[in-house]
Scaffold this active site. Structure first.
Site, PDB file in Angstrom:
ATOM      1  N   THR A  40      48.818   3.239  64.795  1.00 34.33           N
ATOM      2  CA  THR A  40      48.482   3.552  66.193  1.00 34.33           C
ATOM      3  C   THR A  40      47.052   4.087  66.292  1.00 34.33           C
ATOM      4  O   THR A  40      46.311   3.738  67.225  1.00 34.33           O
ATOM      5  CB  THR A  40      49.467   4.610  66.739  1.00 34.33           C
ATOM      6  OG1 THR A  40      50.782   4.081  66.616  1.00 34.33           O
ATOM      7  CG2 THR A  40      49.192   4.945  68.190  1.00 34.33           C
ATOM      8  N   HIS A  43      44.732   1.234  66.241  1.00 30.93           N
ATOM      9  CA  HIS A  43      44.655   0.558  67.548  1.00 30.93           C
ATOM     10  C   HIS A  43      43.679   1.298  68.468  1.00 30.93           C
ATOM     11  O   HIS A  43      42.887   0.691  69.185  1.00 30.93           O
ATOM     12  CB  HIS A  43      46.029   0.522  68.232  1.00 30.93           C
ATOM     13  CG  HIS A  43      46.988  -0.452  67.615  1.00 30.93           C
ATOM     14  ND1 HIS A  43      46.797  -1.821  67.671  1.00 30.93           N
ATOM     15  CD2 HIS A  43      48.138  -0.271  66.949  1.00 30.93           C
ATOM     16  CE1 HIS A  43      47.796  -2.421  67.042  1.00 30.93           C
ATOM     17  NE2 HIS A  43      48.626  -1.503  66.586  1.00 30.93           N
TER      18      HIS A  43
END
Ligand SMILES: [Zn+2]
Ligand SMILES: [Zn+2]
Length: 341
Positions: A40, A43
């Protein structure tokens, strides 16, 4: 204090000087000891479509971490200064239908540390006391830090029977590798895996996988069914890649379990649902960690030293070297990267 933050809506993150946070009611303040980098975070670093739609800079990132409580807010009775704690990144509302029915992992109003509110790649972080999970001090900070991610693997594995079963895990990112050792610890008969990168296949083998299938094996469904003619009792899909989901539906045995944790970039159109119906396959979507059963199961495994985690932690570095960490992750040249503070 120093913190790693997404400052502007564009790729990259940087070190900032941020005001030291103070505890509000129901919160605790944690002094960081270690943190780990998650997909995450990558990202967010890359600023892909998901990140651009979700994150509102400036935001301190990081949701996998551990440290010591240095201050408690008004009304907190279940934590005290000096407690060693680790982060559960999902802050749930406690009053939606799911929360009231003991399904907090799918709370409608979930806020995520380091995504929707400031996170833990910082010298100090303030969070709801319930999300600061007391962790036995015998567990190394370098492991305690990534319980949020390890918990994904524990949740996926424990969503059905493991003991005495033949398990396939598709995708050997860190959570896939965690799942290998969790399934072994829970008494799986055999644990096989799929992975495209030789680097990660090696980590999976070091962590206890009986065999890792890859491009060198040609038709994977045929190769796996040759080894297990009855098919797999359970497949844990952790790659988020459509080819692996297809493979999973081909090799799971009739009446078997298909647990899906990997997230797909696009809707999947290539799956034969009739095959799932006529073979009575149990399909499960898995998200987060069960609050708080997964944490109890995970800490039990950690306390009794039943998990092999050494090979997964490939890099330990100071948090100020975060750029190197992000680039290693981006290049797929790391298992779990852990920051020291
Ligand atoms: Zn994570
Ligand atoms: Zn809720």
């Amino acid at each position: 204090m120093k913190a790693i933050a997404k400052v502007r809506p564009e790729p990259g993150v940087e070190i900032i000087d941020a005001p030291e946070p103070t505890t509000g009611p129901g919160q605790v303040k944690v002094k960081l000891e270690a943190a780990s980098v998650c997909g995450t975070d990558l990202h967010i670093y890359n600023w892909d479509a998901w990140a651009a739609g979700r994150i509102h800079p400036p935001r301190i990132i990081g949701h996998e971490f551990c440290g010591t409580i240095v201050e408690i807010g008004e009304g907190v009775s279940e934590r005290k200064v000096g407690d060693f704690v680790a982060s559960e990144s999902h802050i749930t509302c406690g009053h939606c239908l799911q929360c009231l029915h003991g399904q907090g992992h799918v709370c409608r109003n979930t806020k995520i540390l380091g995504v929707d509110v400031d996170g833990g790649f910082a010298e100090y972080v303030v969070m709801p006391w319930l999300n600061a999970r007391v962790t036995p001090p015998s567990i190394s900070p370098l492991i305690a830090a990534f319980q949020d991610a390890l918990g994904n693997a524990v949740h996926t594995a424990t969503a059905g029977p493991i003991e005495g079963r033949n398990i396939l895990i598709t995708g050997m990112g860190p959570i896939g590798i965690f799942a290998v050792t969790v399934c072994k610890a829970l008494g799986a008969k055999s644990v096989i895996a799929t992975e495209i990168s030789p680097y990660r296949s090696e980590l999976a083998l070091k962590t206890g996988a009986d065999r890792v299938f890859g491009p060198q094996d040609g038709n994977l469904a045929e190769a796996i069914l040759k080894m297990f003619p009855e098919g797999m009792d359970a497949v844990l899909e952790m790659s988020g890649h459509p080819t692996q989901l297809e493979l999973a539906t081909k090799v799971v045995r009739p009446g078997g379990r298909l647990s899906l944790l990997g997230v797909y970039a696009n809707p999947i159109q290539s799956i034969d649902i009739n095959n799932i119906i006529f073979n009575g396959i149990e399909v499960q979507g898995i998200v987060g960690r069960k609050l708080w059963q997964t944490w109890d199961e995970m800490q039990d495994l950690l306390l009794h030293d039943r998990l092999q985690l050494d090979a997964v932690v490939t890099h330990v570095m100071h948090y100020t070297d975060f750029k190197e960490a992000m680039e290693l992750m981006k290049a797929g040249k790391a298992g779990k990267v852990v920051f020291r503070f």
